[in-house]
Write a protein that holds these residues in place. Structure first.
Motif, short mmCIF file in Angstrom:
data_model
loop_
_atom_site.label_atom_id
_atom_site.label_comp_id
_atom_site.label_asym_id
_atom_site.label_seq_id
_atom_site.Cartn_x
_atom_site.Cartn_y
_atom_site.Cartn_z
N GLU A 36 43.03 -29.46 -5.91
CA GLU A 36 41.87 -28.90 -5.21
C GLU A 36 42.21 -28.56 -3.76
N ASN A 37 41.54 -27.55 -3.24
CA ASN A 37 41.89 -26.95 -1.95
C ASN A 37 41.90 -27.95 -0.79
N GLU A 38 40.92 -28.84 -0.71
CA GLU A 38 40.87 -29.81 0.38
C GLU A 38 42.08 -30.74 0.33
N ALA A 39 42.44 -31.19 -0.86
CA ALA A 39 43.60 -32.07 -1.03
C ALA A 39 44.90 -31.33 -0.69
N VAL A 40 44.96 -30.04 -0.99
CA VAL A 40 46.13 -29.22 -0.65
C VAL A 40 46.30 -29.17 0.86
N ALA A 41 45.22 -28.91 1.58
CA ALA A 41 45.27 -28.84 3.04
C ALA A 41 45.66 -30.19 3.65
N GLN A 42 45.16 -31.28 3.07
CA GLN A 42 45.51 -32.61 3.58
C GLN A 42 46.98 -32.92 3.34
N LEU A 43 47.50 -32.54 2.17
CA LEU A 43 48.92 -32.74 1.88
C LEU A 43 49.76 -31.95 2.88
N GLN A 44 49.39 -30.70 3.11
CA GLN A 44 50.12 -29.87 4.06
C GLN A 44 50.15 -30.53 5.44
N SER A 45 49.01 -31.01 5.90
CA SER A 45 48.94 -31.67 7.21
C SER A 45 49.78 -32.94 7.26
N ASP A 93 57.21 -49.78 0.81
CA ASP A 93 56.05 -48.90 0.93
C ASP A 93 55.38 -49.13 2.26
N SER A 94 54.76 -48.10 2.77
CA SER A 94 54.00 -48.20 4.00
C SER A 94 52.64 -48.79 3.70
N GLY A 95 52.12 -49.59 4.61
CA GLY A 95 50.77 -50.10 4.46
C GLY A 95 49.74 -49.01 4.72
N ALA A 96 50.00 -48.14 5.67
CA ALA A 96 49.08 -47.07 6.03
C ALA A 96 49.57 -45.77 5.40
N VAL A 97 48.78 -45.26 4.48
CA VAL A 97 49.13 -44.00 3.82
C VAL A 97 48.24 -42.91 4.41
N PRO A 98 48.86 -41.86 4.97
CA PRO A 98 48.05 -40.80 5.56
C PRO A 98 47.23 -40.06 4.52
N SER A 99 46.09 -39.55 4.95
CA SER A 99 45.26 -38.73 4.07
C SER A 99 46.11 -37.57 3.56
N THR A 118 54.47 -39.05 -1.67
CA THR A 118 54.15 -38.71 -3.05
C THR A 118 52.68 -38.36 -3.16
N LYS A 119 52.39 -37.25 -3.81
CA LYS A 119 51.03 -36.83 -4.13
C LYS A 119 50.95 -36.72 -5.63
N TYR A 120 50.11 -37.56 -6.26
CA TYR A 120 49.96 -37.50 -7.71
C TYR A 120 49.02 -36.37 -8.10
N ILE A 121 49.32 -35.74 -9.22
CA ILE A 121 48.54 -34.63 -9.74
C ILE A 121 47.64 -35.18 -10.82
#
Length: 128
Positions: A36-45, A93-99, A118-121
């Motif tokens: 979804e578009n919002e998740a795409v933009a967050q991954l890019q950031s 693993d990091s404790g803080a995972v960015p949006s 990693t971004k799961y689909i």
């Protein structure tokens, strides 16, 4: 669906424009995975921010960041690696995972520090 992994490999210098290009490549893979578009933009950031953070760990002797973006059937992985171990690359693993990402891992391979996002689909979500 094509289950063959798709990988993009880059070697970049510490330039914010190149971080944006890596973010664009991550966006391309996420768009192709129908995220979804919002998740795409967050991954890019998140990818751009990770590149910029990694730039701070580059040195005169090792001025390049190696980037690997891989689209697998269930996830997108973005690996950032550079020579010279840093405190954040002690492993685990990091404790803080960015949006925008579901998991972030730090590891060392010899004298190379690796950060993996990693971004799961979501597979099989009903369409509406």
């Amino acid at each position: 669906m094509d289950t063959e992994p798709k990988t993009i490999r880059l070697r970049i210098d510490a330039d914010p424009r190149l971080a944006a290009a890596v973010g664009g490549a991550a966006r391309y893979l996420a768009d192709a995975a129908a995220i979804e578009n919002e998740a795409v933009a967050q991954l890019q950031s998140a990818v751009i921010a990770a590149c910029r953070e990694a730039f701070g760990n580059l040195s005169k002797d090792h001025p390049h960041l190696d980037v690997s973006l891989t689209r697998l059937s269930d996830r997108i992985e973005v690996s950032l690696s550079h020579e010279g171990v840093t405190a954040s690359a002690e492993g685990g693993d990091s404790g803080a995972v960015p949006s925008g990402v579901d998991r972030i891992q730090y590891e060392t391979q010899g004298n190379v520090a690796v950060t993996r996002l990693t971004k799961y689909i979501n597979q099989g979500a009903p369409s509406r």
